[in-house]
Design an enzyme around this catalytic site. Structure first.
Site, short mmCIF file in Angstrom:
data_model
loop_
_atom_site.label_atom_id
_atom_site.label_comp_id
_atom_site.label_asym_id
_atom_site.label_seq_id
_atom_site.Cartn_x
_atom_site.Cartn_y
_atom_site.Cartn_z
N SER A 28 3.60 -5.37 -3.93
CA SER A 28 3.59 -3.91 -3.97
C SER A 28 3.77 -3.45 -5.40
O SER A 28 4.19 -4.22 -6.27
CB SER A 28 4.71 -3.33 -3.10
N GLY A 71 1.84 -2.96 -7.76
CA GLY A 71 1.08 -3.65 -8.79
C GLY A 71 1.63 -5.00 -9.21
O GLY A 71 1.09 -5.63 -10.12
N GLU A 104 -6.05 4.60 0.11
CA GLU A 104 -6.54 4.68 -1.27
C GLU A 104 -8.04 4.41 -1.34
O GLU A 104 -8.56 3.52 -0.65
CB GLU A 104 -5.80 3.66 -2.15
N GLU A 153 -7.20 0.32 -0.41
CA GLU A 153 -6.02 -0.21 0.27
C GLU A 153 -5.44 0.84 1.19
O GLU A 153 -5.84 2.01 1.17
CB GLU A 153 -4.95 -0.64 -0.76
N ASP A 194 3.73 6.09 -2.84
CA ASP A 194 4.40 6.47 -4.08
C ASP A 194 3.68 7.62 -4.79
O ASP A 194 4.32 8.54 -5.32
CB ASP A 194 4.60 5.27 -5.02
N THR A 195 2.35 7.62 -4.76
CA THR A 195 1.63 8.71 -5.40
C THR A 195 1.90 10.04 -4.70
O THR A 195 1.74 11.11 -5.29
CB THR A 195 0.11 8.45 -5.40
N ARG A 219 10.72 1.61 -11.89
CA ARG A 219 10.66 3.05 -11.65
C ARG A 219 12.04 3.54 -11.25
O ARG A 219 12.59 3.16 -10.22
CB ARG A 219 9.63 3.32 -10.55
#
Length: 387
Positions: free
Chosen positions: A149, A151, A257, A269, A276-277, A355
């Site tokens: 997850s 990236g 996505e 995906e 998160d976006t 993050r």
């Protein structure tokens, strides 16, 4: 009041818990480490390795929740089928959790069973297989662990010398016990979007205004809503999202996505939970943010419509060093900025590129989305996270 067991308690889980508590629900937050963000606002917590089937079984048996809500990938997801047989409600469904926790399952479903347009792809279970796959797919290409997850473990192969590095990095970033990777052809896309899709018990599927986003190291850096796109491309994305979520079954919000380019829309995906976006919706860009939508869909509260109330953007706050006591410098600047808000996630430790928070900015519907996004980026860059 429902008892909800949340498997994974990061920043997205924390916002979901807050939404659930506002409507009177009881939450048990589960994660592999203590003081996870969601644990800080939950009624109870459990610290277990969710890849340990016995530990997971014991937690379910102890709490007997009304809803089991996975929030991360590193779960012994095959156990979720057994929980459904026992009468538990898995969100959105055991099938959805299993298919989407593994890129191989969801990609084969999309490309082979549902005939959705995707990038050409191959799988590999070793560096030698990766080399053979790259020869077929061609360079440049993207390598991703089947289970990861944000990236982690994702890289781009541009030359032959990158192949072994990409394999090694994929294994470092893989979650769970799956060593396999997916190798995707590099799509020459113009932009990428997340289409938050809400499936409901009443059968009415709703879509949030599209969210644009930019990534680095495979992880999102900024997102903005709405993303400008042609009506025909948006409708294609909606059709694809409706088809794949219906196949996976269940109720809740899905982060679907897509890549969008001159030759159309590509399915990329899917996450069967808040995305998160979608933290841009914390700027009150919609009548309900993504966490409120997820909670309402799960518990069977009908959602009549999703309306865009204003434009907005989000930008992440990233740590630059390892620390057991992260501190934030410059928050006064965020507090002073107009049409701006922020969230500090409360993670107990930091590491490079972790993050740690998010800045959200907004404006009226007739505002300039590019200006709002640049403002969020600039404000986020002014924050320093120290130890």
């Amino acid at each position: 009041m429902a008892k909800i067991l949340l498997l994974g308690s990061g920043e997205l889980g924390k916002e979901f818990i807050i939404s659930a508590q506002r409507l009177g629900h009881y939450i048990i937050a589960v994660d592999s480490y203590d003081h996870a963000p969601g644990m800080q606002v939950a009624h109870e917590k459990e610290i277990i390795n969710m890849l340990d089937a016995e530990a997971l079984d014991a937690t379910i048996e102890k709490h007997k929740p009304d809803f089991i809500v996975p929030e991360i990938e590193a779960i012994r997801t095959e156990r979720l089928y057994e929980y459904e047989k026992q009468g538990y409600v898995v969100v959105p469904s055991a099938k959805a959790a299993n298919y989407t926790m593994n890129r191989k399952a969801i990609r084969d479903l999309a490309a082979k069973e549902l005939s959705l347009k995707t990038a050409p792809y191959k799988y590999a279970t070793s560096s030698n297989e990766l080399k053979a796959a790259v020869e077929i797919i061609g360079m440049p290409c993207v390598v991703k662990p089947l289970m990861s997850s944000s990236g982690k473990g994702q890289s781009t192969i541009k030359t032959e010398s990158d192949i072994q590095k990409a394999w090694d990095y994929s294994q470092e970033g893989s979650r769970g016990d799956v060593a396999e990777v997916i190798v995707e052809a590099f799509i020459n896309f113009d932009y990428e979007i997340t289409l938050l899709t809400v499936t409901q018990q009443n059968g009415n599927t709703l879509f949030c205004p599209p969210i644009g986003h930019r990534q680095e190291r495979g992880d999102y850096q900024e997102s903005w809503q709405p993303a400008a796109m042609q009506d025909i491309d948006l409708q294609t994305a909606k059709d694809m999202a409706a088809k794949v979520t219906a196949s996976l079954t269940g109720n809740g919000i899905w982060g679907v996505e897509f890549f969008v380019g001159k030759d159309g829309v590509y399915f990329s995906e899917l996450s069967p939970r808040p995305h998160d976006t979608g933290m841009v919706t914390l700027a009150n860009t919609q009548n309900f943010n993504e966490f409120e939508l997820h909670l309402r869909a799960i518990t069977g509260l009908p959602i009549a419509e999703i309306t865009q109330e204003r434009i907005g953007a989000s930008a992440v706050l990233l740590a630059s060093k390892n620390s057991d006591m992260p501190k934030f410098e410059g928050l006064e600047t965020l507090a002073e900025a107009s049409k701006t808000d922020f969230r500090i996630f409360g993670k107990p430790t930091s590491r490079p590129y972790r993050r740690m928070g998010v800045v959200v900015t907004y404006d009226s519907l007739d505002g300039d989305i590019n200006e709002v996004t640049e403002k969020a980026k600039k404000l986020a860059k002014g924050i320093t996270i120290t130890g």
